[in-house]
Design an enzyme around this catalytic site. Structure first.
Site, PDB file in Angstrom:
ATOM      1  N   ASP A  25      54.991  40.257  24.488  1.00  0.00           N
ATOM      2  CA  ASP A  25      54.512  39.459  23.423  1.00  0.00           C
ATOM      3  C   ASP A  25      55.641  40.512  22.154  1.00  0.00           C
ATOM      4  O   ASP A  25      55.094  39.716  20.922  1.00  0.00           O
ATOM      5  CB  ASP A  25      53.454  38.812  23.017  1.00  0.00           C
TER       6      ASP A  25
ATOM      7  N   GLN B   5      46.859  34.687  24.033  1.00  0.00           N
ATOM      8  CA  GLN B   5      47.073  33.677  23.895  1.00  0.00           C
ATOM      9  C   GLN B   5      46.793  33.386  21.639  1.00  0.00           C
ATOM     10  O   GLN B   5      45.757  33.321  22.367  1.00  0.00           O
ATOM     11  CB  GLN B   5      46.807  32.513  24.415  1.00  0.00           C
TER      12      GLN B   5
ATOM     13  N   LYS C  30      54.559  27.786  29.932  1.00  0.00           N
ATOM     14  CA  LYS C  30      54.580  29.369  30.624  1.00  0.00           C
ATOM     15  C   LYS C  30      55.118  29.751  32.336  1.00  0.00           C
ATOM     16  O   LYS C  30      55.225  30.783  32.560  1.00  0.00           O
ATOM     17  CB  LYS C  30      53.993  31.066  29.738  1.00  0.00           C
TER      18      LYS C  30
END
Length: 305
Positions: A132, A109, A65
């Protein structure tokens, strides 16, 4: 219907969707927009990641990322916390990025260590920075007809983008989603319904999973079980999207392991009409959708059209 640049044929003539190539096209357009924003506002989008623990896969995902952000000119920041950190430490890290005006997207994460309350941690991310798409309001709006979430979860969004770019007809088709996780299976089923597919979700308690899957025009495998879906699970000519990425030890590989999908590729490729490989299919699309969500967040926050 599939542009030549988006496909390659193997000896069985199944179309293999090249997610890496398609994601490069998307990232090129994102980079153009980032440069335009920098030129007009002297600002760029910012993405922050909170990483808890030392899971090898999570570290690799975060590294990818960060590298992708660098490719398109997006600012990135990472906070790494120990596996045994307190929940308050994670919350504080998230809040610090929430309040940082140079950061427009914040993600934690996953998965988190078991002693942490995943729901509480995700709820701490401000809605307007939830790139997200896991905030309850984003998920709720995704589920309600007539409402639009600010952000759609990246992996499901990438799957739909692959289908659309491949020219796959979704409306009226039978779709089976294998797996019902909050971050992949559930939102994927909701997105397919938004495109008017008739969706069945297969999970651990489903009876006759193979028979149910055999009836599908579109199969999305997101169970996290290597080679779960065999060739005889797939209706001839079906479209197969494999989201699974399980690391399996392999000394012959540079990193000592290789990624294996939920679909037995060697068998499915001779039955399906279109299929995604692992790696190189959905994975690159997930990262591209994250960058796109971050760009959209920055545009909204900075009122940049």
């Amino acid at each position: 219907n599939i542009p030549e640049v988006h496909k390659r044929f193997n000896e069985q003539n199944a179309v293999v969707l090249d997610g890496k190539l398609i994601s490069m096209e998307i990232k090129s357009k994102i980079a153009d927009e980032v440069r335009r924003m920098k030129r007009c506002l002297e600002k760029v989008p910012g993405l922050a990641v909170v990483l808890v623990g030392e899971r090898r896969e999570s570290q690799i995902y975060v590294r990818n990322k960060v590298m992708a952000c660098e490719e398109v000119g997006i600012k990135s920041m990472v906070t790494e916390l120990s596996t045994d950190c307190a929940e308050a430490e994670v919350h504080d890290a998230v809040m610090q990025y929430n309040k940082d005006p140079s950061i427009h997207g914040v993600l934690v994460q996953l998965p988190l260590p078991q002693h942490l309350d995943e729901a509480k941690v995700l709820d701490a991310v401000w809605l307007e920075k939830d790139v997200d798409g896991f905030h309850p309001l984003n998920m709720g709006n995704l589920a309600i007809t007539g409402r639009e979430p600010l952000f759609t979860p990246c992996t499901p969004k990438g799957c739909i983008e692959l289908l659309l770019r491949a020219g796959v007809e979704i409306t009226g088709k039978k779709a089976v989603v294998i797996g019902r996780s909050n971050i992949v299976g559930l939102p994927t089923s909701l997105l397919l319904q938004r495109h008017h597919a008739t969706v069945t979700v297969v999970h651990a308690f489903t009876e006759n999973s193979k028979q149910v899957t055999c009836e599908a025009d579109i199969v999305v495998a997101a169970a996290g079980l290597p080679n779960l879906v065999r060739g005889d699970w797939i209706k001839p000519g079906a479209v197969v999207i494999d989201i699974g990425t399980t690391p399996v030890e392999d000394p012959s590989c540079e990193d000592g392991y290789r990624l294996v999908g939920d679909v037995c590729y060697e068998e499915a490729v001779s039955v399906a009409s279109i299929i995604t490989p692992v790696p190189g299919g959905v994975g690159p699309m997930t990262v591209a959708m994250l960058l796109l969500n971050t760009l959209d967040a920055a545009k909204r926050i900075l009122n940049f059209a």
